[in-house]
Design an enzyme around this catalytic site. Structure first.
Site, mmCIF file in Angstrom:
data_model
loop_
_atom_site.group_PDB
_atom_site.id
_atom_site.type_symbol
_atom_site.label_atom_id
_atom_site.label_comp_id
_atom_site.label_asym_id
_atom_site.label_seq_id
_atom_site.Cartn_x
_atom_site.Cartn_y
_atom_site.Cartn_z
ATOM 1 N N ASP A 28 -5.846 -3.957 -6.002
ATOM 2 C CA ASP A 28 -7.036 -3.264 -5.439
ATOM 3 C C ASP A 28 -6.567 -1.710 -5.528
ATOM 4 O OD1 ASP A 28 -8.707 -3.166 -2.268
ATOM 5 O OD2 ASP A 28 -9.138 -2.567 -4.206
ATOM 6 N N ASP B 165 -8.309 4.526 -9.209
ATOM 7 C CA ASP B 165 -8.455 4.458 -10.691
ATOM 8 C C ASP B 165 -7.252 5.232 -11.041
ATOM 9 O OD1 ASP B 165 -11.478 4.811 -9.152
ATOM 10 O OD2 ASP B 165 -11.379 3.768 -11.138
ATOM 11 N N GLU C 229 0.976 -1.196 -0.304
ATOM 12 C CA GLU C 229 0.037 -0.012 0.140
ATOM 13 C C GLU C 229 0.782 1.201 0.087
ATOM 14 O OE1 GLU C 229 -3.496 1.139 0.128
ATOM 15 O OE2 GLU C 229 -2.240 2.966 0.351
HETATM 16 N N1 SAM Z 1 -11.954 -0.643 -3.961
HETATM 17 C C1 SAM Z 1 -11.432 0.402 -4.362
HETATM 18 C C2 SAM Z 1 -11.978 0.748 -5.802
HETATM 19 O O1 SAM Z 1 -12.613 -0.300 -6.486
HETATM 20 O O2 SAM Z 1 -11.539 1.930 -6.405
HETATM 21 C C3 SAM Z 1 -9.896 0.542 -4.019
HETATM 22 C C4 SAM Z 1 -9.803 0.639 -2.467
HETATM 23 S S1 SAM Z 1 -8.446 0.830 -1.689
HETATM 24 C C5 SAM Z 1 -8.553 2.021 -0.735
HETATM 25 C C6 SAM Z 1 -7.216 1.791 -3.069
HETATM 26 C C7 SAM Z 1 -5.775 1.765 -2.716
HETATM 27 O O3 SAM Z 1 -4.962 1.770 -3.631
HETATM 28 C C8 SAM Z 1 -5.593 3.359 -1.865
HETATM 29 O O4 SAM Z 1 -5.528 2.520 -0.303
HETATM 30 C C9 SAM Z 1 -4.661 3.722 -2.283
HETATM 31 O O5 SAM Z 1 -3.755 4.400 -1.532
HETATM 32 C C10 SAM Z 1 -3.735 2.551 -3.009
HETATM 33 N N2 SAM Z 1 -2.910 2.974 -4.112
HETATM 34 C C11 SAM Z 1 -2.968 3.898 -5.127
HETATM 35 N N3 SAM Z 1 -2.027 3.771 -5.970
HETATM 36 C C12 SAM Z 1 -0.829 3.155 -5.231
HETATM 37 C C13 SAM Z 1 0.276 2.615 -5.775
HETATM 38 N N4 SAM Z 1 0.840 2.935 -6.898
HETATM 39 N N5 SAM Z 1 0.734 1.483 -5.095
HETATM 40 C C14 SAM Z 1 0.274 1.060 -4.122
HETATM 41 N N6 SAM Z 1 -0.954 1.345 -3.633
HETATM 42 C C15 SAM Z 1 -1.654 2.448 -4.045
#
Ligand code: SAM
Length: 291
Positions: free
Chosen positions: A163, A166, A113
């Site tokens: 997960d 966008d 994350e």
């Molecule tokens: N269920 C949600 C959806 O369908 O949009 C996604 C939920 S989860 C909260 C998305 C996670 O991706 C967030 O915690 C965000 O910080 C993480 N995230 C975004 N870009 C990332 C990256 N490059 N590497 C790791 N985590 C990332």
């Protein structure tokens, strides 16, 4: 927004440039901040319960999270049949991790994350999403960019679950071919990657782009569908990439057997729903078909 009823409303920003938005009344804001990566708000809504938005995009709600988290995990893990090591990219709220760790045969779940604040504040204000999963000894929790992680990692995984948010902000790199290529290099032979790939009715070009990249990397490049009410615009696509053609075509009896052996109580997933999720309506078939 003109004549919005009183109180604070958190607007869905994902489609604003295309001229569409919707809003959730924030009956109580539990936490809000600009983290190093994104704007985060966690609030109470009468209809959907406690929910979180990142950069104005709805991420998870207490009321409908089970649909997404069950379908993003049990479909690839039960299709694979022998998943012992699972990699989760993103997933900061812990919902994917919770469902992965319900599979007692999973020996290790590595979760990468980018934003520790998401995990910290979801553990504090949305603990029912992770439901103790962050304390499971099988978890390896890494705070890093998932794209960099798969570039550098020399371990392999049977299932990779992306997960992500966008393809805006920190999530954008997780939709690039170099990420998918590096992720594939972390898959065991016959492993499978699934990706949060948006609502095809609203974000068809994103799904098309992922599938085109998967087609250059895997024998099988398709998606499956599940409808999550707060991801507005119809069913959401979960990208599916693997070199094992049999995984998406398992006989129902085998899926039933595996699901029974897993002994997991679900609220959305069933083996029949699993099979049906890969039956794509014509407009989605048009999006995923080879150019
Ligand atoms: N269920 C949600 C959806 O369908 O949009 C996604 C939920 S989860 C909260 C998305 C996670 O991706 C967030 O915690 C965000 O910080 C993480 N995230 C975004 N870009 C990332 C990256 N490059 N590497 C790791 N985590 C990332």
């Amino acid at each position: 927004m003109a004549d919005m009823p009183k109180g604070r409303w958190v607007r869905e920003t994902l489609y604003e440039k295309e001229g569409f938005t919707c809003a959730f009344r924030a009956d109580e804001v539990l936490h809000e901040e600009h983290t190093d990566e994104q704007h985060l708000v966690i609030f109470e809504n009468e209809l959907f319960g406690r929910m979180m938005a990142l950069d104005g995009v709805t991420q998870v709600t207490e009321r409908d999270e089970f649909i997404y988290h069950e379908m993003m995990t049990h479909v690839p893990i039960l299709a694979h049949g022998r998943a012992r090591r699972v990699l989760i990219i993103g997933g900061g709220d812990g919902g994917i991790l919770r469902e992965v760790l319900r599979h007692k045969d999973v020996e290790k779940a590595t979760m990468v994350e980018i934003d520790p604040a998401v995990t910290d504040f979801c553990r504090k204000h949305l603990p029912q999403i992770s439901a103790g999963a962050f304390d499971d000894p099988r978890l390896e929790l890494v705070f890093a960019d998932g794209a960099k992680f798969v570039e550098d990692r020399d371990e392999s995984y049977d299932v990779i679950i992306v997960d992500s948010t966008d393809p805006i902000g920190p999530g954008e790199v997780l939709f690039r071919e170099e990420f998918y290529r590096a992720a594939k290099s972390c898959l065991t032979p016959g492993g499978v990657i699934v990706t949060q790939n948006g609502v095809p009715f609203m974000q068809g070009s994103e799904l098309q782009s992922t599938i085109e990249k998967f087609r250059r990397l895997f024998n099988v490049a398709t998606c499956y569908l599940a409808t999550i009410p707060t991801y507005v615009g119809g069913p959401m696509a979960m990208g599916w990439g693997t070199d094992d053609e049999t995984l998406a075509a398992l006989p129902s009896a085998e899926l039933e057997r595996r699901f029974a052996a897993a002994d997991i109580a679900t609220r959305y997933y069933t083996p029949d729903v699993h099979k049906a999720a890969f039956a794509l309506p014509r407009y989605v078939l048009e999006i995923v078909k080879p150019a």
